[in-house]
Design a protein around this motif. Sequence first.
Motif, PDB file in Angstrom:
ATOM      1  N   GLY A   1      -9.150  84.954 -43.042  1.00 11.38           N
ATOM      2  CA  GLY A   1      -8.921  85.044 -41.601  1.00 11.38           C
ATOM      3  C   GLY A   1      -9.988  84.383 -40.756  1.00 11.38           C
ATOM      4  N   ASP A   2     -10.913  83.658 -41.374  1.00 11.36           N
ATOM      5  CA  ASP A   2     -11.987  82.985 -40.635  1.00 11.36           C
ATOM      6  C   ASP A   2     -11.573  81.542 -40.346  1.00 11.36           C
ATOM      7  N   ALA A   3     -10.734  81.374 -39.326  1.00  6.26           N
ATOM      8  CA  ALA A   3     -10.227  80.046 -38.993  1.00  6.26           C
ATOM      9  C   ALA A   3     -11.327  79.114 -38.503  1.00  6.26           C
ATOM     10  N   VAL A   4     -12.301  79.648 -37.794  1.00  3.42           N
ATOM     11  CA  VAL A   4     -13.390  78.814 -37.273  1.00  3.42           C
ATOM     12  C   VAL A   4     -14.243  78.288 -38.429  1.00  3.42           C
ATOM     13  N   GLY A   5     -14.579  79.153 -39.372  1.00  2.00           N
ATOM     14  CA  GLY A   5     -15.352  78.732 -40.537  1.00  2.00           C
ATOM     15  C   GLY A   5     -14.573  77.752 -41.395  1.00  2.00           C
ATOM     16  N   ALA A   6     -13.275  78.025 -41.576  1.00  2.00           N
ATOM     17  CA  ALA A   6     -12.422  77.137 -42.362  1.00  2.00           C
ATOM     18  C   ALA A   6     -12.377  75.760 -41.709  1.00  2.00           C
ATOM     19  N   ARG A   7     -12.242  75.740 -40.406  1.00  2.00           N
ATOM     20  CA  ARG A   7     -12.176  74.463 -39.688  1.00  2.00           C
ATOM     21  C   ARG A   7     -13.443  73.646 -39.911  1.00  2.00           C
ATOM     22  N   ALA A   8     -14.598  74.292 -39.874  1.00  2.00           N
ATOM     23  CA  ALA A   8     -15.862  73.579 -40.089  1.00  2.00           C
ATOM     24  C   ALA A   8     -15.906  72.964 -41.487  1.00  2.00           C
ATOM     25  N   GLU A   9     -15.429  73.703 -42.482  1.00  2.00           N
ATOM     26  CA  GLU A   9     -15.409  73.175 -43.851  1.00  2.00           C
ATOM     27  C   GLU A   9     -14.426  72.025 -43.978  1.00  2.00           C
ATOM     28  N   TYR A  10     -13.240  72.176 -43.397  1.00  2.00           N
ATOM     29  CA  TYR A  10     -12.248  71.102 -43.465  1.00  2.00           C
ATOM     30  C   TYR A  10     -12.755  69.850 -42.754  1.00  2.00           C
ATOM     31  N   GLU A  11     -13.430  70.015 -41.621  1.00  2.00           N
ATOM     32  CA  GLU A  11     -13.973  68.866 -40.899  1.00  2.00           C
ATOM     33  C   GLU A  11     -15.003  68.132 -41.751  1.00  2.00           C
ATOM     34  N   ALA A  12     -15.886  68.894 -42.401  1.00  2.00           N
ATOM     35  CA  ALA A  12     -16.915  68.278 -43.240  1.00  2.00           C
ATOM     36  C   ALA A  12     -16.280  67.527 -44.412  1.00  2.00           C
ATOM     37  N   GLY A  13     -15.314  68.148 -45.051  1.00  2.00           N
ATOM     38  CA  GLY A  13     -14.639  67.508 -46.176  1.00  2.00           C
ATOM     39  C   GLY A  13     -13.851  66.284 -45.753  1.00  2.00           C
ATOM     40  N   TRP A  14     -13.166  66.381 -44.610  1.00  2.00           N
ATOM     41  CA  TRP A  14     -12.357  65.270 -44.123  1.00  2.00           C
ATOM     42  C   TRP A  14     -13.238  64.079 -43.766  1.00  2.00           C
ATOM     43  N   ALA A  15     -14.364  64.338 -43.116  1.00  2.00           N
ATOM     44  CA  ALA A  15     -15.278  63.252 -42.749  1.00  2.00           C
ATOM     45  C   ALA A  15     -15.772  62.529 -43.996  1.00  2.00           C
ATOM     46  N   LEU A  16     -16.135  63.283 -45.002  1.00  2.18           N
ATOM     47  CA  LEU A  16     -16.624  62.683 -46.239  1.00  2.18           C
ATOM     48  C   LEU A  16     -15.508  61.918 -46.954  1.00  2.18           C
ATOM     49  N   ALA A  17     -14.327  62.506 -47.024  1.00  4.58           N
ATOM     50  CA  ALA A  17     -13.197  61.844 -47.683  1.00  4.58           C
ATOM     51  C   ALA A  17     -12.819  60.547 -46.972  1.00  4.58           C
ATOM     52  N   ARG A  18     -12.859  60.553 -45.646  1.00  3.04           N
ATOM     53  CA  ARG A  18     -12.546  59.329 -44.887  1.00  3.04           C
ATOM     54  C   ARG A  18     -13.571  58.240 -45.157  1.00  3.04           C
ATOM     55  N   THR A  19     -14.833  58.628 -45.226  1.00  2.00           N
ATOM     56  CA  THR A  19     -15.895  57.665 -45.515  1.00  2.00           C
ATOM     57  C   THR A  19     -15.689  57.044 -46.895  1.00  2.00           C
TER      58      THR A  19
END
Length: 85
Positions: free
Chosen positions: A32-50
């Motif tokens: 239920g921690d959507a804010v924490g999940a979002r931070a992890e997804y953002e970090a992973g997405w940025a790295l995957a895009r790079t």
Amino acid sequence: EALAATDPTNADRQAGVAESHEKVGDALAAQGDAVGARAEYEAGWALARTLQAKDPTHAELGMLADALKSKLATCCGVTGSRRRP
């Protein structure tokens, strides 16, 4: 992350870090921690895009980036963020 940091040119290790961010994000979302999940997804997405930009023919990186983008978009809807991927 520490192991990946020792060799930033190793795409497999970097992809492993992105996948770890995805898994942690999944766990946080399930709790239920959507804010924490979002931070992890953002970090992973940025790295995957790079990584994908460095090797656009690597299909697995493309799938990982797409999966993280989708999860991030879902998370943005849950957190009410206007900024979407």
